[in-house]
Design an enzyme around this catalytic site. Structure first.
Site, short mmCIF file in Angstrom:
data_model
loop_
_atom_site.label_atom_id
_atom_site.label_comp_id
_atom_site.label_asym_id
_atom_site.label_seq_id
_atom_site.Cartn_x
_atom_site.Cartn_y
_atom_site.Cartn_z
N SER A 160 0.86 -1.18 0.00
CA SER A 160 0.00 0.00 0.00
C SER A 160 0.89 1.23 0.00
CB SER A 160 -0.90 0.01 1.24
OG SER A 160 -1.52 1.27 1.43
N TYR A 174 -1.88 -0.91 10.43
CA TYR A 174 -1.95 -1.11 8.97
C TYR A 174 -0.67 -0.62 8.31
CZ TYR A 174 -3.87 -1.10 4.23
OH TYR A 174 -4.09 -1.33 2.90
N ALA A 176 2.28 -0.21 9.65
CA ALA A 176 3.40 -1.06 10.06
C ALA A 176 3.43 -2.36 9.27
CB ALA A 176 3.32 -1.35 11.56
N SER A 177 2.26 -2.96 9.08
CA SER A 177 2.21 -4.23 8.35
C SER A 177 2.55 -4.05 6.88
CB SER A 177 0.82 -4.87 8.51
OG SER A 177 -0.19 -4.08 7.91
N LYS A 178 2.05 -3.00 6.26
CA LYS A 178 2.34 -2.77 4.86
C LYS A 178 3.79 -2.34 4.65
CE LYS A 178 -1.61 -3.85 3.00
NZ LYS A 178 -1.73 -5.05 2.14
N THR A 209 -13.48 0.29 -4.18
CA THR A 209 -13.71 -1.16 -4.08
C THR A 209 -14.85 -1.39 -3.09
OG1 THR A 209 -12.23 -1.54 -2.19
CG2 THR A 209 -11.22 -1.53 -4.41
#
Length: 269
Positions: A160, A174, A176-178, A209
């Site tokens: 992302s 979010y 951190a994970s991406k 989406t």
């Protein structure tokens, strides 16, 4: 009756697409099919799309739609959880045999998140990419080079723009994970470049989406995001899928380790 191909860029390319039933995964699967990829292994927790907002032929599953367009045998659906190693191995073995998700936004600032919320994003967003890479030894040992250049494979992770920049408020886990997916992509590119395995990441910005429908339909929120985006509008899953086709084709012969931004200029500021 089959639908003519858009191009032959992915002809004879076997593709494994996780999260293929909805959103970006569905758009990428359809784009790969339109550009000649075969067979296509669609892996997801369930075959039917999660939501129908803005989805073409939403009453038809991805694999059924591709079979209608290109004929039986072009695509296989495999039920799998991409965070579970055994499931990923099953998908890879299916690809070898045939070739020879909704998410919720994190709530609150980082220090306000529950352990469960943080763990979900770190485990789900990061583990999906790691589990796929754990099976590279299986792919390497059983696949010969795919074409005359000797390249062995194209890995495309979904990250992302928020893997490269922060967002306030409430997106700590979010981001951190991406961010982990982006750096993991770079590391795989470095480690497996000698094996001629490409590894790049798609980094979308704000997209229309089913998952983002509630945000997009809020006029005030949408206008605020549009004002922050140089392009002045949101992108679509198809915009990202076209970039996925490029990253899976011979056109990216010397491209690896790249977090490709599809964000309407958001992060250029």
């Amino acid at each position: 009756m089959t639908t003519p191909l858009v191009s032959n860029r992915l002809v004879s390319r076997c593709a494994v697409i996780t999260g293929a039933s909805s959103g970006l995964g569905r758009a990428i699967a359809l784009a790969f099919e339109a550009n000649g990829a075969s067979p296509i292994i669609c892996a997801d927790l369930r075959p039917d799309p999660r939501g129908n907002w803005g989805v073409e032929e939403a009453d038809v599953s991805t694999h059924e739609l591709i079979c209608r367009r290109s004929g039986e045998g072009k695509l296989v659906f495999v039920k799998a959880d991409a965070t579970v190693g055994a499931d990923v191995e099953q998908v890879v073995r299916k690809a070898i045999k045939d070739d020879q998700s909704g998410e919720t936004e994190s709530a609150g600032k980082v220090h306000e998140m529950s352990d469960d919320t943080w763990d979900f994003f770190i485990r789900f967003k990061t583990a999906v990419s790691i589990r796929r890479l754990e099976k590279l030894d299986t792919l390497e040992s059983q696949f010969s080079p795919l074409h005359s250049t000797g390249h062995h494979g194209w890995i495309i992770n979904t990250a992302s723009m928020l893997g490269l920049v922060g967002l306030k408020p409430s997106a700590g886990a979010y981001c951190a994970s991406k961010g982990a997916v982006v750096l993991f992509t770079k590391q795989i590119a470095v480690e497996y470049g000698v094996d001629k395995i490409h590894c790049n990441a798609l980094c979308p910005g704000y997209l229309r989406t089913p998952m983002t429908a509630p945000i997009y339909e809020d006029q005030e929120t949408r206008d605020g995001i549009n004002a922050l985006t140089p392009w002045g509008d949101w992108g679509s899953a198809d915009d990202v899928a076209k970039c996925g086709v490029f990253l899976a084709s011979d056109d990216d012969a010397y491209v690896t380790g790249v977090p490709l931004l599809i964000d309407g200029g958001y992060t250029a500021q």
